[in-house]
Design an enzyme around this catalytic site. Structure first.
Site, PDB file in Angstrom:
ATOM      1  N   CYS A 142       0.820  -1.217   0.000  1.00  0.00           N
ATOM      2  CA  CYS A 142       0.000   0.000   0.000  1.00  0.00           C
ATOM      3  C   CYS A 142       0.855   1.268   0.000  1.00  0.00           C
ATOM      4  O   CYS A 142       1.489   1.584  -0.990  1.00  0.00           O
ATOM      5  CB  CYS A 142      -0.982  -0.031   1.165  1.00  0.00           C
ATOM      6  SG  CYS A 142      -2.363   1.117   0.940  1.00  0.00           S
ATOM      7  N   LYS A 163     -11.600   8.684  -0.668  1.00  0.00           N
ATOM      8  CA  LYS A 163     -10.800   7.516  -0.337  1.00  0.00           C
ATOM      9  C   LYS A 163     -11.301   6.288  -1.084  1.00  0.00           C
ATOM     10  O   LYS A 163     -12.509   6.071  -1.205  1.00  0.00           O
ATOM     11  CB  LYS A 163     -10.890   7.270   1.173  1.00  0.00           C
ATOM     12  CG  LYS A 163     -10.024   6.146   1.694  1.00  0.00           C
ATOM     13  CD  LYS A 163     -10.194   6.035   3.210  1.00  0.00           C
ATOM     14  CE  LYS A 163      -9.299   4.981   3.801  1.00  0.00           C
ATOM     15  NZ  LYS A 163      -9.472   4.881   5.283  1.00  0.00           N
ATOM     16  N   SER A 192      -7.721   0.470   0.816  1.00  0.00           N
ATOM     17  CA  SER A 192      -8.034   1.556   1.745  1.00  0.00           C
ATOM     18  C   SER A 192      -6.934   2.601   1.627  1.00  0.00           C
ATOM     19  O   SER A 192      -5.912   2.527   2.297  1.00  0.00           O
ATOM     20  CB  SER A 192      -8.119   1.020   3.178  1.00  0.00           C
ATOM     21  OG  SER A 192      -8.385   2.054   4.094  1.00  0.00           O
ATOM     22  N   HIS A 235      -4.591  -4.512   0.364  1.00  0.00           N
ATOM     23  CA  HIS A 235      -4.337  -5.064   1.691  1.00  0.00           C
ATOM     24  C   HIS A 235      -4.800  -6.520   1.778  1.00  0.00           C
ATOM     25  O   HIS A 235      -5.807  -6.827   2.411  1.00  0.00           O
ATOM     26  CB  HIS A 235      -5.053  -4.238   2.755  1.00  0.00           C
ATOM     27  CG  HIS A 235      -4.405  -2.921   3.029  1.00  0.00           C
ATOM     28  ND1 HIS A 235      -3.251  -2.799   3.777  1.00  0.00           N
ATOM     29  CD2 HIS A 235      -4.751  -1.659   2.639  1.00  0.00           C
ATOM     30  CE1 HIS A 235      -2.910  -1.521   3.855  1.00  0.00           C
ATOM     31  NE2 HIS A 235      -3.789  -0.816   3.170  1.00  0.00           N
ATOM     32  N   GLU A 237      -3.678  -8.684   3.597  1.00  0.00           N
ATOM     33  CA  GLU A 237      -3.528  -9.142   4.980  1.00  0.00           C
ATOM     34  C   GLU A 237      -4.714  -8.784   5.865  1.00  0.00           C
ATOM     35  O   GLU A 237      -4.818  -9.271   7.009  1.00  0.00           O
ATOM     36  CB  GLU A 237      -2.242  -8.561   5.586  1.00  0.00           C
ATOM     37  CG  GLU A 237      -2.332  -7.127   6.048  1.00  0.00           C
ATOM     38  CD  GLU A 237      -2.227  -6.069   4.955  1.00  0.00           C
ATOM     39  OE1 GLU A 237      -2.179  -4.861   5.285  1.00  0.00           O
ATOM     40  OE2 GLU A 237      -2.217  -6.444   3.761  1.00  0.00           O
ATOM     41  N   ARG A 249     -13.959   4.084  12.999  1.00  0.00           N
ATOM     42  CA  ARG A 249     -12.990   5.061  13.496  1.00  0.00           C
ATOM     43  C   ARG A 249     -13.186   6.408  12.827  1.00  0.00           C
ATOM     44  O   ARG A 249     -13.172   7.456  13.485  1.00  0.00           O
ATOM     45  CB  ARG A 249     -11.581   4.532  13.238  1.00  0.00           C
ATOM     46  CG  ARG A 249     -10.448   5.468  13.649  1.00  0.00           C
ATOM     47  CD  ARG A 249      -9.178   5.100  12.897  1.00  0.00           C
ATOM     48  NE  ARG A 249      -9.334   5.281  11.453  1.00  0.00           N
ATOM     49  CZ  ARG A 249      -8.557   4.707  10.540  1.00  0.00           C
ATOM     50  NH1 ARG A 249      -7.582   3.890  10.914  1.00  0.00           N
ATOM     51  NH2 ARG A 249      -8.757   4.938   9.246  1.00  0.00           N
TER      52      ARG A 249
END
Length: 311
Positions: A142, A163, A192, A235, A237, A249
């Site tokens: 990323c 985003k 992300s 991502h 992972e 968040r």
């Protein structure tokens, strides 16, 4: 693990044509076995969460891997106990004289900053330069992928107004490459990030090859011509709830984030998220470790000049 067959066996030629990894008797006789030495530079705030995600994927391979954790500076972490950092993380000065089979550099929550504004940008540049002579293969995740595109190849990312957040469908651009062995024609990956490197910029660069991409998220897997650097803009992972945690968040901080795409049933954030990328993520890390690290790295890490060719 590879299938070892006589090089003149007809099945050897057929399987190679199907992108199945087979090893000749001659090459097998030259191999020595030892644990792989892997270094992880963890730039994420919650170190424990990120290291657990990566180790979960690395633990899926039958290869024995010795992992060391690297920190970018010695300042206290806001999201990770100091005892954890002191016990398990090493500084660059402690490892810079070592060689490693593989290096992973994680993403970082710095998506809206110019690289030169990052407090530790000089340190990142030094580690990237060091990695080119001290690690057999480097996997950039990323933000780290965008940082390496910029530092190594002069390719600057573009910041987006919104985003990219969600799980997106991807396609293989090349089929017969070791990294994509076992991949389906289409697969899903979480993204992300606030930045994008245009696909045509990467395709135009003579030292880079785009291996997989998305109509919505752009280039995903990019490899350098020498196979030493692997750039992963998403991502693999992430766990099932990582995007959910990020969404909550951002809401709690007063932002108005978009609902992550293709993630919640019916785009309802009160529902249980779909997780449809775990198999791909495990396969990606297994292929990288096997074909770009284990099959290429020298037995004697003090000699990084004799790398085995990738087949």
């Amino acid at each position: 693990m590879p299938v070892k067959v006589p090089s003149r066996l007809p099945a050897s030629r057929i399987l190679r044509g199907e992108n199945i990894f087979v090893m000749s008797d001659e090459r097998a006789a030259q191999q020595h076995i030892r644990p792989l030495k892997l270094l992880i530079l963890n730039l994420m705030p919650n170190k424990i969460e990120t290291e657990t995600q990566l180790l979960r994927l690395l633990g899926n391979t039958p290869l024995q891997v010795d992992v060391e954790l690297l920190r970018i500076h010695n300042r206290p972490s806001k999201h990770t106990p100091c005892d954890h950092m002191d016990d398990f993380y090493r500084s660059f000065d402690e490892v810079k004289h070592n060689n490693y089979d593989g290096l992973i550099i994680t993403g970082a929550p710095l998506g809206e900053l110019e690289f030169e504004q990052v407090d530790y940008w000089q340190e990142i540049q030094s580690i990237i330069d060091w990695s080119q002579t001290h690690a057999t293969s480097v996997l950039f995740l990323c933000w780290a992928a965008h940082a390496a595109f910029y530092h190594l190849y002069g390719i600057k990312r573009q910041l987006r107004d919104t985003k990219i957040s969600g799980v997106f469908r991807h396609q293989r651009v090349h089929q017969h490459v070791p990294l994509l062995r076992g991949f389906d024609d289409e697969f899903w990956v979480p993204h992300s990030r606030f930045a994008q490197v245009p696909l045509d910029w990467l395709n135009a660069h003579p030292e880079l090859n785009v291996l997989a991409q998305s109509n919505d998220a752009g280039a995903y897997l990019v490899v350098s011509n020498n196979n030493r650097n692997l750039f992963v803009t998403g991502h693999p992972e992430y766990t099932r709830t990582t995007l959910l945690d990020e969404y909550r968040r951002d809401l709690a901080s007063g932002q108005e984030p978009l609902i992550p795409a293709n993630y919640f049933p019916g785009d309802d954030p009160t529902g249980q998220p779909f997780a449809r990328w775990h198999a791909h993520g495990a396969l990606l890390l297994t292929n990288w470790l096997n074909y770009y690290v284990y099959q290429q790295t020298p037995f004697d890490l003090s000699d990084m000049s004799g790398l085995m060719p990738i087949e």
